[in-house]
Write an enzyme that holds these catalytic residues in place. Structure first.
Site, PDB file in Angstrom:
ATOM      1  N   HIS A 178      -8.434   3.772   7.338  1.00 36.38           N
ATOM      2  CA  HIS A 178      -8.043   4.422   6.096  1.00 36.38           C
ATOM      3  C   HIS A 178      -6.622   4.968   6.184  1.00 36.38           C
ATOM      4  O   HIS A 178      -5.901   5.025   5.182  1.00 36.38           O
ATOM      5  CB  HIS A 178      -9.032   5.540   5.771  1.00 36.38           C
ATOM      6  CG  HIS A 178      -9.251   5.705   4.316  1.00 36.38           C
ATOM      7  ND1 HIS A 178     -10.136   4.943   3.592  1.00 36.38           N
ATOM      8  CD2 HIS A 178      -8.659   6.527   3.430  1.00 36.38           C
ATOM      9  CE1 HIS A 178     -10.094   5.308   2.327  1.00 36.38           C
ATOM     10  NE2 HIS A 178      -9.218   6.266   2.196  1.00 36.38           N
ATOM     11  N   ASP A 222     -13.148  -5.277   2.222  1.00 41.38           N
ATOM     12  CA  ASP A 222     -14.505  -5.179   2.755  1.00 41.38           C
ATOM     13  C   ASP A 222     -15.244  -6.506   2.631  1.00 41.38           C
ATOM     14  O   ASP A 222     -16.038  -6.861   3.502  1.00 41.38           O
ATOM     15  CB  ASP A 222     -15.284  -4.076   2.023  1.00 41.38           C
ATOM     16  CG  ASP A 222     -14.986  -2.696   2.602  1.00 41.38           C
ATOM     17  OD1 ASP A 222     -14.262  -2.621   3.612  1.00 41.38           O
ATOM     18  OD2 ASP A 222     -15.460  -1.697   2.029  1.00 41.38           O
ATOM     19  N   GLU A 238     -18.157  -6.162  -2.814  1.00 43.56           N
ATOM     20  CA  GLU A 238     -17.490  -6.053  -1.509  1.00 43.56           C
ATOM     21  C   GLU A 238     -18.387  -6.452  -0.345  1.00 43.56           C
ATOM     22  O   GLU A 238     -17.997  -6.290   0.821  1.00 43.56           O
ATOM     23  CB  GLU A 238     -16.956  -4.639  -1.304  1.00 43.56           C
ATOM     24  CG  GLU A 238     -17.977  -3.552  -1.538  1.00 43.56           C
ATOM     25  CD  GLU A 238     -17.357  -2.164  -1.558  1.00 43.56           C
ATOM     26  OE1 GLU A 238     -16.243  -1.983  -1.047  1.00 43.56           O
ATOM     27  OE2 GLU A 238     -18.007  -1.241  -2.089  1.00 43.56           O
ATOM     28  N   CYS A 253      -9.145  -5.744  -6.596  1.00 35.68           N
ATOM     29  CA  CYS A 253      -8.424  -4.523  -6.241  1.00 35.68           C
ATOM     30  C   CYS A 253      -8.229  -4.414  -4.727  1.00 35.68           C
ATOM     31  O   CYS A 253      -7.819  -3.386  -4.227  1.00 35.68           O
ATOM     32  CB  CYS A 253      -9.171  -3.287  -6.754  1.00 35.68           C
ATOM     33  SG  CYS A 253     -10.843  -3.111  -6.121  1.00 35.68           S
TER      34      CYS A 253
END
Length: 593
Positions: free
Chosen positions: A206, A475, A451, A522
């Site tokens: 992240h 993902d 995902e 996205c």
């Protein structure tokens, strides 16, 4: 003497290699984030807790040993000026962590002084370091620094919630640390911080995603960083090529400064596209939106001319705090964003944590898991813990009264999960209405992240319950190929051009078109111009990316002929080899449009 030797080395240019996780170049003074900045709790404990404190200490030391062992393994591949000192340093740290004197001394302080583990570590480390400092031999005296560094490592392993501000740094500073957490990144203001580099970390963590989102050049996985860089050293962080250059030569510095000027010139050219519609050469309109991690990105989002926020992550509201954000606090944060977008849609994703330790305020809810990526996370966590989901839905409903807002659900795999959320949404709406509060009318559209492979393969059935799809290609690639990009042993195998991944994207898009619901991409490939023609050729008409990536993607769209892109996409979908797919795509990008 060794100290003089180190000083001499630091004045020479040194090029360190790592993993570039956020592109771009930053030039500035180094700020080495000392572990001594850690704020740890110190308190008395009852005798009944002595055993538990010792167990915590043991776990922390085991963790510290694993960290140093991992660094030492990495160090085997290092050559050059820093190799000798790094090897010495890590070996010394291993010896100290295995020292019966150090561990025994800390345990005795827990036993005799009834102090918590952090307090005992600090006291014992201080006592040993003072012994070294008192020695007349300058080399041995300097070892006090090593002792303190080992102590800091144990403390970091004992407490992982120590966040520090970066507000007082010289403008343009480059942060150097052993590890930069997502919460650390959230505290960095890109207008003040030029970039960062750290010893630990991976491309898909992240932290890396946030660095890219903030447009902050970053290099991670540089094992010889801390023994080499000192605060005040002049640094170049080259996030595109994964380089950290310490005390660069005048010639190299001039080259990078020219590169920065070229990048600024290109940015000015791209900025002129702000009000130009994203339209292909043959008139196909494409919707370009922005992914947002933090509210501070709002200004940049508006400046890009984006047609909305395609993905607003809500995890920022849970960072750097011990308690959970309430409905009112969440509403105020969302309301500010919805108002700022002035009628452009804002797609808000419900809480998506669990794959990594992101939000300390959720500690008791996340619990322990052998494989957190496949465990209680995202929508599974929200549905299990209504006290997390309900305030979020209430805040979204109220913010939706101020402008168009869509609700996006992460990690969906079955229609039943969507129905369960809709049921909570309706109950929450009734409750808010009874309170006399204004809410979105009609209720906001509810979409799902595609995902995981199961969701893509079940896209037709999910489309019966969802109002829109958002394909999260990061993902989706990870779960399809069973590859964690943050795991360096397999990171090179991560490939969104794998035929299986492309099939799942194609399948999802076709299911959305059959159900006549919107579908966007996205994930990271949405912001990479290399993939733009392929995604458009597969039928995607909405893309959401970082604000920084949007102008380049728009520029690419303006050069694309949709019919040619469609033909090339179909040719690509007939291939079974990733290498052949990449070659066909690159050839199209270079020679056709």
């Amino acid at each position: 003497m060794k100290t003089d030797k180190k000083s001499k080395k630091r004045r020479e240019e040194l090029v360190l290699e790592g993993l570039g996780v956020a592109p771009g170049v930053a030039i500035g003074p180094a700020h080495v984030r000392e572990a001594g900045d850690l704020q740890v709790p110190e308190y008395q404990i009852p005798s009944s807790r002595v055993k538990a404190e010792k167990a915590r200490l043991g776990d922390a030391i085991d963790k510290a040993l694993r960290q140093v062992g991992k660094l030492k393994a990495k160090a085997l591949g290092i050559h050059g000026l820093a190799a000798e000192e790094l090897g010495y340093l890590l070996e010394a740290h291993l010896q100290m962590l295995n020292s019966s004197r150090l561990v025994g001394g800390i345990e005795r302080r827990i036993d005799s002084d009834r102090r918590n583990a952090e307090s005992a570590v600090r006291a014992e480390i201080s006592a040993i370091a003072q012994e070294f400092e008192a020695m007349e031999d300058s080399y041995l005296s300097a070892r006090a620094e090593d002792v303190r560094e080992v102590g800091h490592r144990i403390l970091r392993c004992l407490t992982d919630a120590a966040y520090h501000g970066f507000g007082g740094l010289e403008k343009g500073s480059i942060v150097i640390a052993e590890e930069i957490s997502p919460a650390d990144t959230a505290l960095m203001d890109p207008r003040r911080i030029g970039g960062f580099a750290c010893v630990l970390g991976g491309a898909e963590g992240h932290t890396a995603i946030m660095a890219r989102s903030l447009g902050m050049p970053a290099v991670v996985g540089v094992p010889d960083l801390l023994p080499t860089v000192r605060s005040g050293d002049q640094l170049i962080v080259d996030g595109s090529n994964g380089l950290v250059i310490v005390n660069p030569t005048a010639r190299r510095l001039a080259g990078y400064e020219r590169r920065l000027k070229d990048m600024a010139r290109e940015a000015r050219v791209l900025a002129r596209l702000r009000d130009v519609p994203a339209e292909t050469r043959d008139g196909q309109r494409i919707t370009l939106q922005v992914n947002m991690e933090l509210p501070r990105e709002l200004e940049q989002t508006v400046e890009t001319g984006a047609e909305g926020i395609g993905l607003l992550r809500t995890e920022f509201m849970y960072m750097n705090r011990a308690d959970l954000p309430g409905e009112e606090e969440q509403y105020e944060a969302l309301a500010k964003i919805v108002k700022a977008m002035r009628g452009s849609p804002v797609t808000v994703r419900t809480l998506d944590v669990g794959g990594e330790k992101l939000a300390t305020s959720l500690g008791e809810h996340l619990g322990e898991a052998a494989n957190p990526a496949l465990g209680l996370r995202a929508i599974r966590l929200s549905l299990k813990e209504p006290k997390l989901l309900r305030p979020q839905l209430a805040a979204m409903l109220r913010a939706g009264a101020l402008g168009p807002l869509r609700i996006l659900l992460p990690m969906i795999t079955t229609p039943g999960e969507i129905r369960a959320v809709r049921k909570e949404l309706e109950k929450t709406a009734r409750r808010l209405t009874r309170r006399g509060l204004a809410i979105a009318d009609p209720l906001p559209p509810v979409g799902v992240m595609i995902e995981v492979p199961g969701a893509a393969l079940a896209a037709d059935s999910l489309a019966q319950s969802a109002d829109f799809f958002a394909i999260g290609t990061n993902d989706l690639t990870m779960y399809t190929l069973a590859i964690d990009r943050g795991e360096e042993q397999v990171a090179h195998l991560f490939n969104p051009l794998h035929p299986a991944v492309l099939r799942l994207i194609q399948f999802t898009v076709e299911a959305a078109l059959r159900a006549r619901i919107p579908v966007s991409v996205c994930g990271e490939i949405a912001g990479d111009p290399r993939f733009t023609a392929l995604l458009l050729g597969l039928g995607v008409r909405e893309l959401s990316m970082t604000a920084k990536a949007l102008p380049r993607v728009k520029s690419r769209i303006l050069s694309i002929d949709m019919h040619a892109a469609g033909r090339r996409a179909m040719m690509i979908m007939e291939q079974v080899d990733s290498g052949r797919i990449a070659a066909l795509l690159d050839d199209f990008n270079e020679t056709a449009s």
